[in-house]
Design a protein around this motif. Structure first.
Motif, PDB file in Angstrom:
ATOM      1  N   ALA A   1      -3.529   0.991  -3.568  1.00  0.00           N
ATOM      2  CA  ALA A   1      -4.226   0.982  -2.919  1.00  0.00           C
ATOM      3  C   ALA A   1      -3.187   2.174  -1.470  1.00  0.00           C
TER       4      ALA A   1
ATOM      5  N   HIS B   1      -4.744  -6.847  -5.649  1.00  0.00           N
ATOM      6  CA  HIS B   1      -4.406  -5.501  -5.108  1.00  0.00           C
ATOM      7  C   HIS B   1      -2.941  -4.805  -5.103  1.00  0.00           C
TER       8      HIS B   1
ATOM      9  N   TRP C   1     -11.953  -4.326  -3.892  1.00  0.00           N
ATOM     10  CA  TRP C   1     -11.559  -4.780  -5.311  1.00  0.00           C
ATOM     11  C   TRP C   1     -11.599  -5.400  -5.808  1.00  0.00           C
TER      12      TRP C   1
ATOM     13  N   PRO D   1      -6.560   0.336   2.373  1.00  0.00           N
ATOM     14  CA  PRO D   1      -5.821  -0.631   1.600  1.00  0.00           C
ATOM     15  C   PRO D   1      -7.004  -1.810   1.087  1.00  0.00           C
ATOM     16  N   GLU D   2      -7.860  -2.060   1.366  1.00  0.00           N
ATOM     17  CA  GLU D   2      -8.750  -3.249   0.961  1.00  0.00           C
ATOM     18  C   GLU D   2      -9.945  -2.177   0.020  1.00  0.00           C
TER      19      GLU D   2
ATOM     20  N   PRO E   1       1.033  -1.289  -0.064  1.00  0.00           N
ATOM     21  CA  PRO E   1      -0.507   0.177   0.115  1.00  0.00           C
ATOM     22  C   PRO E   1       0.602   1.096   0.260  1.00  0.00           C
TER      23      PRO E   1
ATOM     24  N   SER F   1      -0.973  -1.743  -6.663  1.00  0.00           N
ATOM     25  CA  SER F   1      -1.192  -0.624  -7.036  1.00  0.00           C
ATOM     26  C   SER F   1      -0.738  -0.496  -8.036  1.00  0.00           C
TER      27      SER F   1
ATOM     28  N   PRO G   1      -9.759   0.321  -2.936  1.00  0.00           N
ATOM     29  CA  PRO G   1      -7.921   1.118  -3.958  1.00  0.00           C
ATOM     30  C   PRO G   1      -9.125   2.319  -4.438  1.00  0.00           C
TER      31      PRO G   1
END
Length: 374
Positions: A295, A327, A322, A300-301, A266, A329, A303
């Motif tokens: 992320a 996951h 997502w 982070p969960e 992330p 970036s 996006p």
């Protein structure tokens, strides 16, 4: 960065472009007969350029007609921004039925960058519309010479999410050579033929009715596997903290580059915002297109979807989850006269992994013109 409560859901918008004679009108005529375009507004330059005799149902006003496929068609006699604002007023006031998508057909000589810039920079339209994709039509007979002679055509192809090749069956066509050139110029785009389904062509990442197209295709990662450019990423395979790669282009198109920036971990929100601010403020005119999923370290969960053109970046949209199993970036950048390796060094620096030769961010801000262009 999430959408405030009570704000209308942004309406997906697709830009249809292509040089003079490429076949935009023919493609549009076919699309207008497809039920998939029901509840869609199609903005054209003039009604007379498309065959509407078999589609016309009723005239709403001098600039707007309702088509038999349930599609609303309107002309732009002046400013595109004014036309879009007028559409929203009519929709909000109940003068026309709610539409769920907009397709804008540009003139053949249009540089798409100012159009995209206007769409994402306008403080009101950027809230009501969400850029879904750019579809560029390219002529297999004259496409190569057009790309050589007209910078607008080159930029139309470079910023596309989908490239539609037409006239491949005509005498003098060179579809294989043109396809190779287009894949080199824009390896992130999907290459399709003129019979591509409307739903596939206009679906985009911001799919209708809560449906999303494959994000890997939206970011061009599926196409890389068969082009010989870069690597095909396996979302289940572990990589280092970051990975990026550059796609070499045809020597005639060397000023334009397309490449990815990726982070496996992330990204701190302040670092990402500083990275965007530096790139767009110092090198905005060279940034033809930016899009991606990021992320954020603080969430982070969920996006963040990013769209940018030149020195303007669309208000980011936070997704609820997502859209695929990957996951990481992932950013796609299309630049002109700007070294991808230079941008990668800045990305590394802001992620806290500066290389020995990484540029000094403060120096770049003080002297943004002293940039290596390889």
């Amino acid at each position: 960065m999430s959408e405030p409560a009570g704000r209308p859901t942004p309406i997906p918008l697709t830009v249809l472009t292509g040089f003079l004679g490429a076949g935009k009108t023919t493609l549009l005529n076919r699309l207008l007969q497809d039920p998939a375009l029901a509840d869609t507004v199609v903005i054209v330059n003039e009604f007379g350029e498309i065959g509407l005799d078999h589609l016309l149902v009723e005239t709403i006003d001098e600039d707007m007609i309702l088509l038999g496929a349930g599609c609303l068609c309107c002309t732009v006699r002046g400013d595109l921004i004014s036309a879009l604002e007028d559409l929203l007023r009519k929709r909000d006031n109940g003068r026309i039925k709610p539409f769920r998508r907009v397709v804008i057909e540009t003139t053949g000589l249009a540089d798409p960058a100012p159009i995209l810039h206007a769409l994402i920079a306008h403080p009101y339209l950027s809230l009501r519309f969400r850029l879904q994709g750019v579809v560029t039509v390219v002529d297999a007979v004259n496409g190569a010479s057009t790309l050589d002679a007209h910078p607008e055509a080159l930029r139309q192809a470079a910023v596309a999410d989908t490239l539609v090749m037409t006239k491949a069956d005509l005498p003098g066509a060179a579809p294989d050579a043109l396809a190779a050139r287009l894949r080199a110029l824009n390896p992130n785009a999907t290459l399709a033929g003129p019979d591509v389904a409307a739903e596939t062509l206009l679906g985009g990442f911001f799919g209708l009715d809560g449906k999303s197209a494959d994000v890997r295709a939206w970011l061009g990662e599926e196409d890389e596997a068969g082009t010989g450019h870069g690597h095909h990423h396996d979302p289940h395979k572990h990589h280092g903290h970051h990975h990026h790669h550059e796609h070499d282009v045809n020597r005639h198109d060397a000023a334009i580059r397309a490449f990815h920036l990726v982070s496996d971990t992330p990204v701190p929100r302040p670092a990402f915002e500083m990275f965007l601010d530096l790139i767009r403020s110092a090198h905005g005119p060279k940034l033809l297109r930016l899009k991606g999923l990021v992320a954020m370290a603080d969430d982070p969960e969920r996006p963040v979807v990013v769209h940018g053109v030149q020195h303007v970046v669309h208000a980011p949209v936070t997704l609820d989850a997502w859209p695929d199993a990957d996951h990481r970036s992932r950013l796609v950048l299309i630049v002109r006269d700007l070294s991808p390796s230079f941008v990668e060094k800045i990305w590394d620096a802001f992620l806290g992994r500066p290389r020995i030769d990484a540029p000094d961010a403060a120096a770049l801000t003080d002297n943004p013109l002293a940039i290596p262009n390889d």
